[in-house]
Enzyme design. Structure first.
Site, PDB file in Angstrom:
ATOM      1  N   GLN A 182      36.417  50.704  52.440  1.00  0.00           N
ATOM      2  CA  GLN A 182      37.749  50.341  52.964  1.00  0.00           C
ATOM      3  C   GLN A 182      38.061  51.086  54.261  1.00  0.00           C
ATOM      4  OE1 GLN A 182      39.632  48.234  50.581  1.00  0.00           O
ATOM      5  NE2 GLN A 182      40.780  47.650  52.400  1.00  0.00           N
ATOM      6  N   LYS A 217      41.355  53.379  47.583  1.00  0.00           N
ATOM      7  CA  LYS A 217      41.205  52.382  46.507  1.00  0.00           C
ATOM      8  C   LYS A 217      41.667  53.039  45.220  1.00  0.00           C
ATOM      9  CE  LYS A 217      39.755  48.132  46.108  1.00  0.00           C
ATOM     10  NZ  LYS A 217      39.723  47.096  47.159  1.00  0.00           N
ATOM     11  N   GLY A 224      46.728  44.586  45.896  1.00  0.00           N
ATOM     12  CA  GLY A 224      45.962  44.010  44.796  1.00  0.00           C
ATOM     13  C   GLY A 224      44.465  44.045  45.026  1.00  0.00           C
ATOM     14  N   ASP A 225      43.737  43.737  43.978  1.00  0.00           N
ATOM     15  CA  ASP A 225      42.282  43.548  44.011  1.00  0.00           C
ATOM     16  C   ASP A 225      41.969  42.825  42.696  1.00  0.00           C
ATOM     17  OD1 ASP A 225      39.751  44.484  45.643  1.00  0.00           O
ATOM     18  OD2 ASP A 225      39.212  44.843  43.569  1.00  0.00           O
ATOM     19  N   THR A 272      42.784  36.660  52.354  1.00  0.00           N
ATOM     20  CA  THR A 272      41.373  37.074  52.253  1.00  0.00           C
ATOM     21  C   THR A 272      40.457  35.852  52.298  1.00  0.00           C
ATOM     22  OG1 THR A 272      42.149  38.895  50.874  1.00  0.00           O
ATOM     23  CG2 THR A 272      39.771  38.543  50.994  1.00  0.00           C
ATOM     24  N   ASN A 308      41.619  35.050  43.367  1.00  0.00           N
ATOM     25  CA  ASN A 308      42.415  34.945  44.591  1.00  0.00           C
ATOM     26  C   ASN A 308      41.567  34.616  45.816  1.00  0.00           C
ATOM     27  OD1 ASN A 308      43.407  36.873  47.077  1.00  0.00           O
ATOM     28  ND2 ASN A 308      45.061  35.678  46.187  1.00  0.00           N
ATOM     29  N   SER A 327      47.903  42.587  54.947  1.00  0.00           N
ATOM     30  CA  SER A 327      48.698  43.675  54.366  1.00  0.00           C
ATOM     31  C   SER A 327      49.282  44.549  55.475  1.00  0.00           C
ATOM     32  CB  SER A 327      47.838  44.549  53.448  1.00  0.00           C
ATOM     33  OG  SER A 327      47.669  43.948  52.187  1.00  0.00           O
TER      34      SER A 327
HETATM   35  P1  NDP Z   1      40.511  38.133  41.053  1.00  0.00           P
HETATM   36  O1  NDP Z   1      40.754  39.036  39.918  1.00  0.00           O
HETATM   37  O2  NDP Z   1      41.589  37.256  41.531  1.00  0.00           O
HETATM   38  O3  NDP Z   1      39.227  37.213  40.767  1.00  0.00           O
HETATM   39  C1  NDP Z   1      37.999  37.781  40.473  1.00  0.00           C
HETATM   40  C2  NDP Z   1      37.006  36.672  40.197  1.00  0.00           C
HETATM   41  O4  NDP Z   1      35.701  37.226  40.112  1.00  0.00           O
HETATM   42  C3  NDP Z   1      37.255  35.961  38.874  1.00  0.00           C
HETATM   43  O5  NDP Z   1      36.805  34.654  38.954  1.00  0.00           O
HETATM   44  C4  NDP Z   1      36.411  36.794  37.906  1.00  0.00           C
HETATM   45  O6  NDP Z   1      36.022  36.091  36.732  1.00  0.00           O
HETATM   46  C5  NDP Z   1      35.200  37.089  38.768  1.00  0.00           C
HETATM   47  N1  NDP Z   1      34.613  38.377  38.346  1.00  0.00           N
HETATM   48  C6  NDP Z   1      35.210  39.582  38.368  1.00  0.00           C
HETATM   49  N2  NDP Z   1      34.390  40.525  37.885  1.00  0.00           N
HETATM   50  C7  NDP Z   1      33.266  39.897  37.553  1.00  0.00           C
HETATM   51  C8  NDP Z   1      32.049  40.327  37.009  1.00  0.00           C
HETATM   52  N3  NDP Z   1      31.816  41.617  36.716  1.00  0.00           N
HETATM   53  N4  NDP Z   1      31.088  39.377  36.812  1.00  0.00           N
HETATM   54  C9  NDP Z   1      31.304  38.075  37.115  1.00  0.00           C
HETATM   55  N5  NDP Z   1      32.450  37.606  37.621  1.00  0.00           N
HETATM   56  C10 NDP Z   1      33.408  38.503  37.845  1.00  0.00           C
HETATM   57  O7  NDP Z   1      39.992  39.101  42.244  1.00  0.00           O
HETATM   58  P2  NDP Z   1      39.920  38.788  43.803  1.00  0.00           P
HETATM   59  O8  NDP Z   1      39.630  37.374  44.052  1.00  0.00           O
HETATM   60  O9  NDP Z   1      41.112  39.428  44.423  1.00  0.00           O
HETATM   61  O10 NDP Z   1      38.671  39.694  44.236  1.00  0.00           O
HETATM   62  C11 NDP Z   1      37.343  39.178  44.306  1.00  0.00           C
HETATM   63  C12 NDP Z   1      36.511  40.072  45.200  1.00  0.00           C
HETATM   64  O11 NDP Z   1      37.079  40.112  46.517  1.00  0.00           O
HETATM   65  C13 NDP Z   1      36.403  41.535  44.769  1.00  0.00           C
HETATM   66  O12 NDP Z   1      35.143  42.037  45.150  1.00  0.00           O
HETATM   67  C14 NDP Z   1      37.480  42.208  45.606  1.00  0.00           C
HETATM   68  O13 NDP Z   1      37.242  43.587  45.766  1.00  0.00           O
HETATM   69  C15 NDP Z   1      37.332  41.461  46.915  1.00  0.00           C
HETATM   70  N6  NDP Z   1      38.462  41.481  47.832  1.00  0.00           N
HETATM   71  C16 NDP Z   1      39.702  41.111  47.437  1.00  0.00           C
HETATM   72  C17 NDP Z   1      40.749  41.111  48.342  1.00  0.00           C
HETATM   73  C18 NDP Z   1      42.115  40.648  47.969  1.00  0.00           C
HETATM   74  O14 NDP Z   1      42.962  40.613  48.857  1.00  0.00           O
HETATM   75  N7  NDP Z   1      42.375  40.249  46.742  1.00  0.00           N
HETATM   76  C19 NDP Z   1      40.559  41.576  49.732  1.00  0.00           C
HETATM   77  C20 NDP Z   1      39.186  41.856  50.075  1.00  0.00           C
HETATM   78  C21 NDP Z   1      38.191  41.812  49.139  1.00  0.00           C
HETATM   79  P3  NDP Z   1      36.795  36.370  35.347  1.00  0.00           P
HETATM   80  O15 NDP Z   1      38.155  35.802  35.532  1.00  0.00           O
HETATM   81  O16 NDP Z   1      35.969  35.697  34.340  1.00  0.00           O
HETATM   82  O17 NDP Z   1      36.815  37.869  35.191  1.00  0.00           O
HETATM   83  O1  2IT Z   2      39.335  45.096  49.279  1.00  0.00           O
HETATM   84  C1  2IT Z   2      40.389  44.882  49.918  1.00  0.00           C
HETATM   85  O2  2IT Z   2      40.403  44.899  51.153  1.00  0.00           O
HETATM   86  C2  2IT Z   2      41.603  44.580  49.169  1.00  0.00           C
HETATM   87  N1  2IT Z   2      41.552  44.490  47.945  1.00  0.00           N
HETATM   88  C3  2IT Z   2      42.908  44.403  49.888  1.00  0.00           C
HETATM   89  C4  2IT Z   2      43.534  45.738  50.197  1.00  0.00           C
HETATM   90  C5  2IT Z   2      44.921  45.685  50.781  1.00  0.00           C
HETATM   91  O3  2IT Z   2      45.469  46.788  50.951  1.00  0.00           O
HETATM   92  O4  2IT Z   2      45.461  44.619  51.064  1.00  0.00           O
END
Ligand code: NDP
Ligand code: 2IT
Length: 452
Positions: free
Chosen positions: A111, A126, A165-166, A209, A240, A378
């Protein structure tokens, strides 16, 4: 590889035994920094690498809460305040049973460079918990979020540390945590991002994202004379990031043929589009449904317990979690003719997989550049909160687009400058570009601010 870099990596492994994801992230970043370290002897003199791999502060705390049956549960909460040289700590909170110190340290370390790439004043952090939101009732989620914030509040603040969030933390959880913070602090302030638009949130933050990752993909393809239009796209995840990546790819004329969750993947050769996209969004945003229901509803193939990487595609966008593309997956994608891999998730490709893509001539967009649109938005939410204003969806989306374009330009140019292969090819090494560009700004700030 330089002895200094190898020594620092070795020390990280010794001092942080068993933290394999953290070792992986440090190894990947430090190896790519070699040309910058060679060019700037002052970085070694000021021990910048040694200082960068040590988080400034690690907070661990107990979260005890009562479920609906009045049974007591104890989870562990964390906040890793990794580096604040260029701005207040900033980064998401993850609620998932796999959460541990290693995963959060890798994410906080990454990050720091990602936030630097956005061009906004944000340091790296984080946090999260090993709490599993799956199957919990609405009141259980609320009680957990309140118990978590009842401890976290003393370590954060709008000019100190601004979580978001994450995985497992979306608008609902941010709402419950914000409510608790406001109550215990007796202050309404922009301490979290991803808030609802009626109470200090920014338009486009939920989309940012996924949209940003797709904008980055668009820029990478443009640099080699290509577009997303007409391309077959494999996306993993259905949370997301994946949801809004699917939406933006659709808008740009690509065809998304896969999405997945932790139970399996679907393959829809006609695309997750139109009414099928609406069903997908409703399933995941309103009904907490499993992706298998999409296959049942539309009669397409469901691949239980499988990731989508066996499906032939032009573009792959991993949007689920870390290490979801291993070397075999990477080889399969390459053999099937993939031309670009863009990481919506954080570190979804193992080091071996990344090397296969780069050596195989695939355009590879590393997460810290490609998914920076979320935290960038953000940062825009923080700016709106400070000014007590709200920008229109169009204005925020335009700023997000500009930031992703700037990140692409900076990483493209930095790769050409530091990597001889990139200098003579249209396909750049964006890993070197992103790591060095993100790193140099933080390093300069650390030198300017002295030994602290
Ligand atoms: P969500 O919780 O909204 O969605 C996560 C998705 O990934 C779900 O479909 C989930 O399936 C799947 N998943 C999670 N863990 C696992 C696992 N161990 N094995 C297989 N599938 C898995 O999270 P986000 O969409 O926010 O985040 C997804 C990725 O993007 C992460 O790596 C996060 O760090 C990254 N990210 C997110 C940002 C944000 O703004 N939200 C910003 C930048 C990066 P299930 O529902 O079955 O668990
Ligand atoms: O991995 C990431 O960049 C995030 N989950 C978003 C972090 C944020 O502060 O919006």
């Amino acid at each position: 590889m330089s002895k200094q870099i190898e020594d620092v990596i070795e020390k990280v492994k010794q001092k942080n035994p068993g933290e394999v994801e953290f070792h992986q992230a440090v190894t990947e970043v430090l190896h790519s920094l070699e040309p910058a370290i060679e060019k700037h002897p002052e970085f070694e003199r000021y021990k910048i690498l040694e200082r960068l791999v040590e988080p400034e502060r690690v907070v661990m705390f107990k979260v005890a809460w009562l479920d609906d049956k009045q049974e007591i549960h104890v989870n562990r909460g964390y906040r890793i305040q990794f580096n604040s040289a260029i701005g207040p700590y900033k980064g998401g909170l993850r609620f998932h049973p796999s959460v541990n110190l290693s995963i959060l340290k890798f994410l906080g370390f990454e990050q720091t460079f990602k936030n630097s790439l956005t061009g906004l004043a944000m340091g790296g952090a984080k946090g999260g918990s090993d709490f599993d939101p799956k199957g919990k009732s609405e009141t259980e989620i609320m009680h957990f979020c309140q118990a978590f914030m009842a401890e976290l509040w003393r370590f954060i603040g709008p000019d100190t540390d601004v979580p978001a969030g994450d995985i497992g933390v979306g608008g609902r959880e941010i709402g419950y945590m914000f409510g608790q913070y406001r109550k215990v602090q007796n202050t309404f302030t922009g301490v979290l991002t991803g808030k609802g638009v009626d109470w200090g949130g920014s338009y486009i933050r939920p989309e940012a994202t996924g949209y940003g990752t797709t904008y980055f993909a668009e820029q990478m393809l443009k640099a080699r004379g290509e577009t997303i239009k007409g391309k077959i796209v494999a996306i993993s995840g259905s949370g997301n990031v994946a949801q809004y990546a699917v939406q933006k790819v659709n808008q740009l004329g690509g065809k998304v043929v896969t999405v997945s969750d932790s139970d399996g993947s679907i393959y829809d050769p006609d695309g997750v589009v139109g009414k099928k996209f609406d069903f997908f969004l409703d399933l995941k945003q309103k009904r907490e449904g499993r992706i298998k229901e999409y296959a049942d509803e539309f009669g397409v193939e469901y691949m239980p317990k499988q990731r989508p990487w066996s499906i032939k595609c032009d573009i792959a966008m991993p949007c689920a979690t870390q290490n979801e593309i291993d070397k075999d997956d990477a080889q399969t994608l390459l053999d099937n003719g993939v031309m670009a891999v863009i990481e919506g998730a954080n570190m979804p490709s193992t080091i071996e997989a990344t090397n296969i893509f780069i050596e195989g001539g695939v355009s590879f967009g590393p997460g810290k550049a490609a998914n920076a649109g979320g935290v960038a938005c953000s940062g825009l939410e923080m700016a709106q909160n400070s000014q007590r204003v709200r920008w229109s969806p169009k204005e925020v989306d335009q700023r997000l687009h500009d930031i992703m374009e700037d990140i692409h330009q900076a990483t493209y140019e930095t790769a050409s400058k530091y990597d001889s292969k990139s200098a003579s090819s249209k396909i750049k090494n964006y890993v070197i570009g992103a790591n060095i560009f993100g790193f140099e700004k933080v390093a300069r700030a650390m030198i300017a601010q002295g030994i602290v």
